[in-house]
Design a protein around this motif. Structure first.
Motif, PDB file in Angstrom:
ATOM      1  N   PRO A  58      32.988  26.984  31.313  1.00  0.00           N
ATOM      2  CA  PRO A  58      32.808  27.184  32.757  1.00  0.00           C
ATOM      3  C   PRO A  58      34.141  27.440  33.485  1.00  0.00           C
ATOM      4  CG  PRO A  58      31.539  25.302  31.991  1.00  0.00           C
ATOM      5  CD  PRO A  58      32.421  25.716  30.850  1.00  0.00           C
ATOM      6  N   THR A  59      34.143  28.479  34.318  1.00  0.00           N
ATOM      7  CA  THR A  59      35.365  28.872  35.021  1.00  0.00           C
ATOM      8  C   THR A  59      35.095  29.173  36.488  1.00  0.00           C
ATOM      9  OG1 THR A  59      35.060  31.210  34.506  1.00  0.00           O
ATOM     10  CG2 THR A  59      36.392  29.931  32.961  1.00  0.00           C
ATOM     11  N   THR A  60      36.169  29.123  37.255  1.00  0.00           N
ATOM     12  CA  THR A  60      36.163  29.581  38.636  1.00  0.00           C
ATOM     13  C   THR A  60      37.233  30.660  38.751  1.00  0.00           C
ATOM     14  OG1 THR A  60      35.499  27.397  39.425  1.00  0.00           O
ATOM     15  CG2 THR A  60      36.440  28.897  41.055  1.00  0.00           C
ATOM     16  N   THR A  61      36.851  31.818  39.281  1.00  0.00           N
ATOM     17  CA  THR A  61      37.775  32.945  39.372  1.00  0.00           C
ATOM     18  C   THR A  61      37.827  33.445  40.803  1.00  0.00           C
ATOM     19  OG1 THR A  61      37.148  33.606  37.120  1.00  0.00           O
ATOM     20  CG2 THR A  61      38.344  35.227  38.451  1.00  0.00           C
ATOM     21  N   LEU A  62      39.032  33.635  41.310  1.00  0.00           N
ATOM     22  CA  LEU A  62      39.215  34.210  42.639  1.00  0.00           C
ATOM     23  C   LEU A  62      39.794  35.609  42.482  1.00  0.00           C
ATOM     24  CD1 LEU A  62      39.082  33.800  45.742  1.00  0.00           C
ATOM     25  CD2 LEU A  62      41.511  33.184  45.608  1.00  0.00           C
ATOM     26  N   PHE A  63      39.032  36.599  42.970  1.00  0.00           N
ATOM     27  CA  PHE A  63      39.490  37.989  42.999  1.00  0.00           C
ATOM     28  C   PHE A  63      39.974  38.280  44.411  1.00  0.00           C
ATOM     29  CE2 PHE A  63      36.198  37.725  39.752  1.00  0.00           C
ATOM     30  CZ  PHE A  63      36.790  38.359  38.669  1.00  0.00           C
ATOM     31  N   SER A  64      41.118  38.961  44.518  1.00  0.00           N
ATOM     32  CA  SER A  64      41.670  39.270  45.841  1.00  0.00           C
ATOM     33  C   SER A  64      42.431  40.593  45.786  1.00  0.00           C
ATOM     34  CB  SER A  64      42.593  38.138  46.322  1.00  0.00           C
ATOM     35  OG  SER A  64      43.689  37.974  45.438  1.00  0.00           O
ATOM     36  N   GLU A  65      42.877  41.021  46.957  1.00  0.00           N
ATOM     37  CA  GLU A  65      43.651  42.257  47.120  1.00  0.00           C
ATOM     38  C   GLU A  65      42.907  43.492  46.592  1.00  0.00           C
ATOM     39  OE1 GLU A  65      47.643  41.792  45.588  1.00  0.00           O
ATOM     40  OE2 GLU A  65      47.657  39.671  46.161  1.00  0.00           O
ATOM     41  N   PRO A  66      41.725  43.774  47.160  1.00  0.00           N
ATOM     42  CA  PRO A  66      41.012  44.972  46.712  1.00  0.00           C
ATOM     43  C   PRO A  66      41.725  46.245  47.149  1.00  0.00           C
ATOM     44  CG  PRO A  66      39.919  44.021  48.622  1.00  0.00           C
ATOM     45  CD  PRO A  66      41.033  43.075  48.247  1.00  0.00           C
ATOM     46  N   SER A  67      41.776  47.202  46.241  1.00  0.00           N
ATOM     47  CA  SER A  67      42.383  48.498  46.540  1.00  0.00           C
ATOM     48  C   SER A  67      41.776  49.531  45.603  1.00  0.00           C
ATOM     49  CB  SER A  67      43.899  48.431  46.345  1.00  0.00           C
ATOM     50  OG  SER A  67      44.476  49.706  46.556  1.00  0.00           O
ATOM     51  N   GLY A  68      41.256  50.609  46.160  1.00  0.00           N
ATOM     52  CA  GLY A  68      40.694  51.675  45.345  1.00  0.00           C
ATOM     53  C   GLY A  68      39.500  51.234  44.516  1.00  0.00           C
ATOM     54  N   GLY A  69      38.748  50.253  45.014  1.00  0.00           N
ATOM     55  CA  GLY A  69      37.563  49.795  44.305  1.00  0.00           C
ATOM     56  C   GLY A  69      37.843  48.813  43.181  1.00  0.00           C
ATOM     57  N   VAL A  70      39.063  48.269  43.142  1.00  0.00           N
ATOM     58  CA  VAL A  70      39.443  47.311  42.102  1.00  0.00           C
ATOM     59  C   VAL A  70      40.210  46.159  42.757  1.00  0.00           C
ATOM     60  CG1 VAL A  70      40.822  46.966  40.001  1.00  0.00           C
ATOM     61  CG2 VAL A  70      39.627  49.132  40.359  1.00  0.00           C
ATOM     62  N   TYR A  71      39.916  44.936  42.320  1.00  0.00           N
ATOM     63  CA  TYR A  71      40.713  43.799  42.778  1.00  0.00           C
ATOM     64  C   TYR A  71      42.022  43.786  42.005  1.00  0.00           C
ATOM     65  CZ  TYR A  71      36.928  41.871  45.573  1.00  0.00           C
ATOM     66  OH  TYR A  71      35.967  41.683  46.528  1.00  0.00           O
ATOM     67  N   GLN A  72      43.122  43.752  42.757  1.00  0.00           N
ATOM     68  CA  GLN A  72      44.447  43.811  42.127  1.00  0.00           C
ATOM     69  C   GLN A  72      44.911  42.443  41.637  1.00  0.00           C
ATOM     70  OE1 GLN A  72      45.814  46.940  41.761  1.00  0.00           O
ATOM     71  NE2 GLN A  72      43.852  47.545  42.658  1.00  0.00           N
ATOM     72  N   SER A  73      44.315  41.387  42.159  1.00  0.00           N
ATOM     73  CA  SER A  73      44.717  40.034  41.773  1.00  0.00           C
ATOM     74  C   SER A  73      43.504  39.250  41.299  1.00  0.00           C
ATOM     75  CB  SER A  73      45.383  39.320  42.955  1.00  0.00           C
ATOM     76  OG  SER A  73      45.727  37.996  42.604  1.00  0.00           O
ATOM     77  N   CYS A  74      43.698  38.466  40.249  1.00  0.00           N
ATOM     78  CA  CYS A  74      42.621  37.661  39.681  1.00  0.00           C
ATOM     79  C   CYS A  74      43.233  36.365  39.160  1.00  0.00           C
ATOM     80  CB  CYS A  74      41.953  38.437  38.552  1.00  0.00           C
ATOM     81  SG  CYS A  74      40.853  37.475  37.519  1.00  0.00           S
ATOM     82  N   VAL A  75      42.748  35.230  39.665  1.00  0.00           N
ATOM     83  CA  VAL A  75      43.207  33.917  39.208  1.00  0.00           C
ATOM     84  C   VAL A  75      41.986  33.171  38.700  1.00  0.00           C
ATOM     85  CG1 VAL A  75      44.265  31.730  39.873  1.00  0.00           C
ATOM     86  CG2 VAL A  75      45.092  33.872  40.893  1.00  0.00           C
ATOM     87  N   GLN A  76      42.075  32.674  37.448  1.00  0.00           N
ATOM     88  CA  GLN A  76      40.944  31.988  36.835  1.00  0.00           C
ATOM     89  C   GLN A  76      41.380  30.612  36.348  1.00  0.00           C
ATOM     90  OE1 GLN A  76      39.101  33.160  32.807  1.00  0.00           O
ATOM     91  NE2 GLN A  76      37.696  34.043  34.314  1.00  0.00           N
ATOM     92  N   VAL A  77      40.531  29.606  36.639  1.00  0.00           N
ATOM     93  CA  VAL A  77      40.796  28.252  36.153  1.00  0.00           C
ATOM     94  C   VAL A  77      39.523  27.692  35.527  1.00  0.00           C
ATOM     95  CG1 VAL A  77      42.575  27.802  37.913  1.00  0.00           C
ATOM     96  CG2 VAL A  77      40.199  27.106  38.343  1.00  0.00           C
ATOM     97  N   PRO A  78      39.663  26.796  34.547  1.00  0.00           N
ATOM     98  CA  PRO A  78      38.481  26.128  34.004  1.00  0.00           C
ATOM     99  C   PRO A  78      37.969  25.086  34.985  1.00  0.00           C
ATOM    100  CG  PRO A  78      40.452  25.244  32.978  1.00  0.00           C
ATOM    101  CD  PRO A  78      40.894  26.365  33.870  1.00  0.00           C
ATOM    102  N   PHE A  79      36.685  24.749  34.895  1.00  0.00           N
ATOM    103  CA  PHE A  79      36.157  23.652  35.711  1.00  0.00           C
ATOM    104  C   PHE A  79      37.041  22.420  35.467  1.00  0.00           C
ATOM    105  CE2 PHE A  79      31.360  24.608  36.526  1.00  0.00           C
ATOM    106  CZ  PHE A  79      31.683  25.845  37.034  1.00  0.00           C
ATOM    107  N   GLY A  80      37.331  21.724  36.548  1.00  0.00           N
ATOM    108  CA  GLY A  80      38.175  20.544  36.453  1.00  0.00           C
ATOM    109  C   GLY A  80      39.551  20.765  37.052  1.00  0.00           C
ATOM    110  N   LYS A  81      39.988  22.027  37.157  1.00  0.00           N
ATOM    111  CA  LYS A  81      41.289  22.346  37.756  1.00  0.00           C
ATOM    112  C   LYS A  81      41.082  22.983  39.114  1.00  0.00           C
ATOM    113  CE  LYS A  81      44.018  22.330  33.755  1.00  0.00           C
ATOM    114  NZ  LYS A  81      45.177  22.797  33.076  1.00  0.00           N
ATOM    115  N   PRO A  82      41.973  22.708  40.060  1.00  0.00           N
ATOM    116  CA  PRO A  82      41.821  23.313  41.396  1.00  0.00           C
ATOM    117  C   PRO A  82      42.204  24.787  41.375  1.00  0.00           C
ATOM    118  CG  PRO A  82      43.845  22.039  41.292  1.00  0.00           C
ATOM    119  CD  PRO A  82      43.145  21.831  39.975  1.00  0.00           C
TER     120      PRO A  82
END
Length: 199
Positions: free
Chosen positions: A157-181
């Motif tokens: 199980p993971t939580t992923t934050l996608f940000s900085e969309p440009s040209g139909g693609v998110y330029q930034s992606c941060v993923q953490v497992p459940f349990g981490k902020p």
């Protein structure tokens, strides 16, 4: 839970307006959601209890760092009209006044680009759509922040934050497992704890 198509696409020859009118007039069973994907209306059954627990945990956390003038909505449809898509995310953060003033009709759905953040919690049967179709759609809208909470990720199980969309693609992606902020950038400027998310 799986999505079931309704009325194979007459939208292809009658257009987006016809599709949205049909969506607005649907008598959807209680707890179900109707979304528009690839020119079809699909019915999505009610989520499982753990899914709802996660959505509630995120909503409570967001209220603590919610920017002024923004609201959090659980059943708000957002459209990506150029792509003929209309989704009902688990949570949408969007300006309250915008809903009241720009989209005043009872059946109106705001443009997804007006959302500050959308949150999707995967279900076993639709996880792939949240990871691919919705990721692509939200990036094209563009929605500034897409939070994907994936209990069914192949690595756990993971939580992923996608940000900085440009040209139909998110330029930034941060993923953490459940349990981490996971850090939510400004205007939230806070960390979302995930340790209470049920697996």
């Amino acid at each position: 839970m799986s999505a079931a198509p309704v009325e194979p696409s007459r939208a292809s020859y009658q257009g987006w307006d016809y599709l949205v009118r049909t969506w607005q007039e649907l008598d959807v069973p209680e707890g179900w959601r109707a979304e528009i994907e690839e020119g079809q209306i699909v019915l999505v059954p009610p989520p499982a209890p753990k899914h709802n627990v996660i959505a509630e945990d995120v909503q409570r956390a967001l209220y603590r760092c919610l920017p002024d003038g923004q609201g959090i909505y659980q059943t708000l449809g957002v459209n990506i009209a150029p792509l003929e898509k209309l989704y009902i995310p688990d949570l949408v953060v969007i300006e309250r006044a915008l809903l009241a003033d720009t989209y005043p009709g009872d059946n109106a759905s705001p443009d997804a680009a007006d959302a500050l953040l959308v949150v999707e919690v995967t279900s076993e049967s639709n996880a792939r759509d949240d990871r691919t179709k919705k990721l692509w759609g939200y990036a094209h809208a563009p929605v500034p922040l897409y939070l994907l909470i994936d209990r069914w990720h192949e690595g756990g199980p993971t939580t992923t934050l996608f940000s900085e969309p440009s040209g139909g693609v998110y330029q930034s992606c941060v993923q953490v497992p459940f349990g981490k902020p996971i850090a939510l950038p400004e205007p939230f400027g806070a960390e979302l704890e995930t340790h209470s998310f049920p697996h």
